[in-house]
Design a protein around this motif. Structure first.
Motif, PDB file in Angstrom:
ATOM      1  N   PHE A   1       0.830  -1.210   0.000  1.00  0.00           N
ATOM      2  CA  PHE A   1       0.000   0.000   0.000  1.00  0.00           C
ATOM      3  C   PHE A   1       0.867   1.264   0.000  1.00  0.00           C
ATOM      4  O   PHE A   1       0.502   2.274  -0.589  1.00  0.00           O
ATOM      5  CB  PHE A   1      -1.008  -0.010   1.158  1.00  0.00           C
ATOM      6  N   THR A   2       2.018   1.188   0.637  1.00  0.00           N
ATOM      7  CA  THR A   2       2.924   2.341   0.608  1.00  0.00           C
ATOM      8  C   THR A   2       3.432   2.547  -0.817  1.00  0.00           C
ATOM      9  O   THR A   2       3.452   3.661  -1.338  1.00  0.00           O
ATOM     10  CB  THR A   2       4.110   2.113   1.584  1.00  0.00           C
ATOM     11  N   ALA A   3       3.815   1.430  -1.478  1.00  0.00           N
ATOM     12  CA  ALA A   3       4.343   1.541  -2.854  1.00  0.00           C
ATOM     13  C   ALA A   3       3.281   2.057  -3.823  1.00  0.00           C
ATOM     14  O   ALA A   3       3.604   2.701  -4.816  1.00  0.00           O
ATOM     15  CB  ALA A   3       4.860   0.181  -3.308  1.00  0.00           C
ATOM     16  N   LEU A   4       2.012   1.785  -3.528  1.00  0.00           N
ATOM     17  CA  LEU A   4       0.936   2.136  -4.463  1.00  0.00           C
ATOM     18  C   LEU A   4       0.289   3.492  -4.165  1.00  0.00           C
ATOM     19  O   LEU A   4      -0.532   3.978  -4.939  1.00  0.00           O
ATOM     20  CB  LEU A   4      -0.142   1.046  -4.432  1.00  0.00           C
ATOM     21  N   LYS A   5       0.698   4.089  -3.069  1.00  0.00           N
ATOM     22  CA  LYS A   5       0.047   5.332  -2.623  1.00  0.00           C
ATOM     23  C   LYS A   5       0.110   6.433  -3.697  1.00  0.00           C
ATOM     24  O   LYS A   5       1.167   6.712  -4.244  1.00  0.00           O
ATOM     25  CB  LYS A   5       0.725   5.827  -1.333  1.00  0.00           C
ATOM     26  N   GLY A   6      -1.034   6.981  -3.992  1.00  0.00           N
ATOM     27  CA  GLY A   6      -1.105   8.129  -4.909  1.00  0.00           C
ATOM     28  C   GLY A   6      -0.998   7.775  -6.386  1.00  0.00           C
ATOM     29  O   GLY A   6      -1.100   8.645  -7.238  1.00  0.00           O
ATOM     30  N   ILE A   7      -0.798   6.489  -6.721  1.00  0.00           N
ATOM     31  CA  ILE A   7      -0.621   6.120  -8.140  1.00  0.00           C
ATOM     32  C   ILE A   7      -1.976   5.786  -8.767  1.00  0.00           C
ATOM     33  O   ILE A   7      -2.730   4.976  -8.222  1.00  0.00           O
ATOM     34  CB  ILE A   7       0.334   4.917  -8.289  1.00  0.00           C
ATOM     35  N   THR A   8      -2.241   6.399  -9.916  1.00  0.00           N
ATOM     36  CA  THR A   8      -3.514   6.110 -10.605  1.00  0.00           C
ATOM     37  C   THR A   8      -3.297   5.520 -12.002  1.00  0.00           C
ATOM     38  O   THR A   8      -4.165   4.848 -12.529  1.00  0.00           O
ATOM     39  CB  THR A   8      -4.381   7.381 -10.736  1.00  0.00           C
ATOM     40  N   ASP A   9      -2.142   5.769 -12.599  1.00  0.00           N
ATOM     41  CA  ASP A   9      -1.890   5.253 -13.953  1.00  0.00           C
ATOM     42  C   ASP A   9      -1.733   3.722 -13.913  1.00  0.00           C
ATOM     43  O   ASP A   9      -0.973   3.192 -13.087  1.00  0.00           O
ATOM     44  CB  ASP A   9      -0.596   5.889 -14.497  1.00  0.00           C
ATOM     45  N   PRO A  10      -2.452   2.992 -14.804  1.00  0.00           N
ATOM     46  CA  PRO A  10      -2.427   1.530 -14.761  1.00  0.00           C
ATOM     47  C   PRO A  10      -1.031   0.917 -14.863  1.00  0.00           C
ATOM     48  O   PRO A  10      -0.677   0.029 -14.082  1.00  0.00           O
ATOM     49  CB  PRO A  10      -3.267   1.112 -15.967  1.00  0.00           C
ATOM     50  N   GLU A  11      -0.231   1.381 -15.807  1.00  0.00           N
ATOM     51  CA  GLU A  11       1.099   0.772 -15.970  1.00  0.00           C
ATOM     52  C   GLU A  11       2.013   1.155 -14.806  1.00  0.00           C
ATOM     53  O   GLU A  11       2.859   0.359 -14.390  1.00  0.00           O
ATOM     54  CB  GLU A  11       1.725   1.167 -17.314  1.00  0.00           C
ATOM     55  N   ALA A  12       1.823   2.362 -14.254  1.00  0.00           N
ATOM     56  CA  ALA A  12       2.630   2.761 -13.092  1.00  0.00           C
ATOM     57  C   ALA A  12       2.271   1.897 -11.878  1.00  0.00           C
ATOM     58  O   ALA A  12       3.135   1.525 -11.084  1.00  0.00           O
ATOM     59  CB  ALA A  12       2.403   4.240 -12.785  1.00  0.00           C
ATOM     60  N   LYS A  13       0.984   1.516 -11.768  1.00  0.00           N
ATOM     61  CA  LYS A  13       0.574   0.617 -10.670  1.00  0.00           C
ATOM     62  C   LYS A  13       1.258  -0.730 -10.832  1.00  0.00           C
ATOM     63  O   LYS A  13       1.762  -1.312  -9.882  1.00  0.00           O
ATOM     64  CB  LYS A  13      -0.937   0.369 -10.727  1.00  0.00           C
TER      65      LYS A  13
ATOM     66  N   VAL B   1      -9.182  -2.261  -9.620  1.00  0.00           N
ATOM     67  CA  VAL B   1      -9.551  -0.996  -8.973  1.00  0.00           C
ATOM     68  C   VAL B   1      -9.072   0.124  -9.887  1.00  0.00           C
ATOM     69  O   VAL B   1      -7.869   0.266 -10.111  1.00  0.00           O
ATOM     70  CB  VAL B   1      -8.901  -0.872  -7.570  1.00  0.00           C
ATOM     71  N   ILE B   2     -10.009   0.895 -10.428  1.00  0.00           N
ATOM     72  CA  ILE B   2      -9.630   2.024 -11.276  1.00  0.00           C
ATOM     73  C   ILE B   2      -9.375   3.211 -10.346  1.00  0.00           C
ATOM     74  O   ILE B   2     -10.171   3.478  -9.449  1.00  0.00           O
ATOM     75  CB  ILE B   2     -10.739   2.345 -12.301  1.00  0.00           C
ATOM     76  N   GLY B   3      -8.245   3.877 -10.553  1.00  0.00           N
ATOM     77  CA  GLY B   3      -7.881   4.974  -9.662  1.00  0.00           C
ATOM     78  C   GLY B   3      -6.988   4.482  -8.537  1.00  0.00           C
ATOM     79  O   GLY B   3      -6.452   3.365  -8.592  1.00  0.00           O
ATOM     80  N   GLU B   4      -6.843   5.295  -7.499  1.00  0.00           N
ATOM     81  CA  GLU B   4      -5.880   4.971  -6.435  1.00  0.00           C
ATOM     82  C   GLU B   4      -6.283   3.742  -5.624  1.00  0.00           C
ATOM     83  O   GLU B   4      -7.462   3.514  -5.372  1.00  0.00           O
ATOM     84  CB  GLU B   4      -5.732   6.177  -5.492  1.00  0.00           C
ATOM     85  N   LEU B   5      -5.275   2.979  -5.234  1.00  0.00           N
ATOM     86  CA  LEU B   5      -5.517   1.807  -4.389  1.00  0.00           C
ATOM     87  C   LEU B   5      -5.350   2.178  -2.927  1.00  0.00           C
ATOM     88  O   LEU B   5      -4.253   2.564  -2.512  1.00  0.00           O
ATOM     89  CB  LEU B   5      -4.514   0.713  -4.732  1.00  0.00           C
ATOM     90  N   THR B   6      -6.419   2.084  -2.178  1.00  0.00           N
ATOM     91  CA  THR B   6      -6.323   2.279  -0.738  1.00  0.00           C
ATOM     92  C   THR B   6      -6.903   1.017  -0.104  1.00  0.00           C
ATOM     93  O   THR B   6      -7.673   0.305  -0.763  1.00  0.00           O
ATOM     94  CB  THR B   6      -7.176   3.483  -0.286  1.00  0.00           C
ATOM     95  N   PRO B   7      -6.572   0.714   1.149  1.00  0.00           N
ATOM     96  CA  PRO B   7      -7.145  -0.480   1.775  1.00  0.00           C
ATOM     97  C   PRO B   7      -8.677  -0.477   1.706  1.00  0.00           C
ATOM     98  O   PRO B   7      -9.294  -1.507   1.475  1.00  0.00           O
ATOM     99  CB  PRO B   7      -6.648  -0.392   3.224  1.00  0.00           C
ATOM    100  N   GLU B   8      -9.304   0.699   1.841  1.00  0.00           N
ATOM    101  CA  GLU B   8     -10.774   0.782   1.829  1.00  0.00           C
ATOM    102  C   GLU B   8     -11.321   0.443   0.441  1.00  0.00           C
ATOM    103  O   GLU B   8     -12.304  -0.285   0.306  1.00  0.00           O
ATOM    104  CB  GLU B   8     -11.254   2.197   2.206  1.00  0.00           C
ATOM    105  N   ARG B   9     -10.684   0.975  -0.607  1.00  0.00           N
ATOM    106  CA  ARG B   9     -11.175   0.728  -1.967  1.00  0.00           C
ATOM    107  C   ARG B   9     -10.968  -0.745  -2.344  1.00  0.00           C
ATOM    108  O   ARG B   9     -11.787  -1.346  -3.024  1.00  0.00           O
ATOM    109  CB  ARG B   9     -10.490   1.667  -2.976  1.00  0.00           C
ATOM    110  N   VAL B  10      -9.864  -1.323  -1.887  1.00  0.00           N
ATOM    111  CA  VAL B  10      -9.622  -2.751  -2.169  1.00  0.00           C
ATOM    112  C   VAL B  10     -10.665  -3.596  -1.428  1.00  0.00           C
ATOM    113  O   VAL B  10     -11.178  -4.576  -1.960  1.00  0.00           O
ATOM    114  CB  VAL B  10      -8.179  -3.153  -1.780  1.00  0.00           C
ATOM    115  N   GLU B  11     -11.027  -3.163  -0.215  1.00  0.00           N
ATOM    116  CA  GLU B  11     -12.032  -3.915   0.546  1.00  0.00           C
ATOM    117  C   GLU B  11     -13.376  -3.911  -0.206  1.00  0.00           C
ATOM    118  O   GLU B  11     -14.073  -4.928  -0.252  1.00  0.00           O
ATOM    119  CB  GLU B  11     -12.183  -3.309   1.956  1.00  0.00           C
TER     120      GLU B  11
END
Ligand code: XMP
Length: 321
Positions: free
Chosen positions: A97-109, A212-222
């Motif tokens: 989750f730290t590595a994914l914080k703030g990333i929205t671009d699919p390939e960057a994720k 998950v389209i957009g940012e990955l947060t624990p809540e959105r993944v849930e």
């Protein structure tokens, strides 16, 4: 490296297993190897091949990246332990989750997941264990899609010119790289894996992050995890190739308890496919679609809209990311 596909008609699963067991033994020698089990048919087959070749010189990990389906790490560990293969669960949720914080671009994720997996989590596991080899279940379709520039599959390294020994400190062994999913299912069966594993629908390496389209947060993944549980329960009897729930970034106006609710949207996909290269949506009965909408909007907090995707691959892909 030029990879030659082994077509299903040419595959002799028993012979393939003995050959790969011998190749893994020869490559690892007297040393140690590690592998990551995710519970999918590919990584399950590799875990069994590695176990047959190396016994307790193979250390198998289930990386709990916080992106897995409900109850998956414990369920898969129990299943393998019943077959005499010990599995250690690594809690890597925070790292991912730290590595994914703030990333929205699919390939960057996808890139962030690859780095968190190979550099951070496996880099230290390999160092700690003293292993020099990582076994993984890359398949022919993964290579093809990455090399064609469709998606950076999380597990493609060497074919993108990455020298894993120099970059991460270990060699990667990919015993299934010449096979597509249908061939891997046959090999998994020949390895004695249970039917629930060798018939399992595919699940992507980046796990729920691919949905998950957009940012990955624990809540959105849930949210997507809960929707996935409903979709899998409702669609498992449809004989489809793969079925999934996707969480959208946009919200839409809905009504809850007679009041405006600016809520979440879940998209359902249910694919017919032979090899994941092309696909078409299954013609689900309307009652099934109706039940999906009912259950998801009542059981998954915040969801006010459920849609069913009717696009073929191509131009769609199977996952959203
Ligand atoms: P797409 O979305 O590219 O998916 O049409 C094709 C098939 O591959 C799975 N998939 C992945 N599997 N690592 C994997 O091991 C990945 O990065 C990955 N991305 C997609 C997907 O679930 C489908 O079966």
């Amino acid at each position: 490296m030029k990879i030659t596909e082994i077509e299903i008609a040419d595959l002799r699963p028993g012979k393939f297993v003995s050959q790969k067991v011998a190749e893994i033994s020869a490559a690892v020698g007297t040393g140690l190897a590690v592998n990551a089990l995710s519970g999918g048919v590919d990584s399950s087959a590799v875990t069994m091949l590695g176990h047959k070749a190396l016994g307790d010189r193979l250390k198998s990990y289930f990386i709990d990246n916080g992106l897995m389906r409900e109850g998956e790490p414990q369920r898969i560990r129990t299943l393998f332990e019943q077959m005499g293969v010990p599995i250690e669960i690594i809690d890597a949720k925070q790292k991912f989750f730290t590595a994914l914080k703030g990333i929205t671009d699919p390939e960057a994720k996808r890139e962030a997941i690859t780095q968190a997996f190979y550099q951070d989590v496996f880099g230290s596991l390999v160092k700690e264990s003293g292993a020099r080899h990582l076994l993984q279940g890359t398949n022919y379709t993964d290579v093809e899609e990455t090399v064609a520039g469709i998606k950076r599959q999380h597990n493609i390294l060497e074919q993108l010119g990455i020298n894993t020994e120099e970059t991460y400190g270990y060699k990667v062994i990919e015993p299934l790289i010449q096979l597509r999913k249908s061939g891997i299912r046959k090999v998994a069966k020949a390895l004695g894996l249970p039917e629930e594993i060798y018939t399992r629908p595919p699940f992507p390496g980046p796990a729920l992050a691919a949905r998950v389209i957009g940012e990955l947060t624990p809540e959105r993944v849930e949210t997507v995890r809960e929707a996935t549980t409903v979709v899998e329960e409702e669609l498992c009897s449809m004989s489809a190739f793969q079925y999934l729930a996707i969480l959208h970034e946009d919200r839409v106006t809905g009504i809850r308890n007679g009041k405006r609710d600016y809520g979440l949207q879940i998209e359902v996909r249910c694919w017919n496919s032979k090899d994941a290269i092309t696909g078409s949506p299954t013609r689900l009965p309307y009652e099934t679609l109706d039940k999906l909408a009912q259950r998801i909007t009542t059981e998954v907090p915040g969801v006010v809209s459920v849609t069913y995707n009717i696009t073929k691959k191509p131009p769609s892909t199977i996952e959203a990311i």
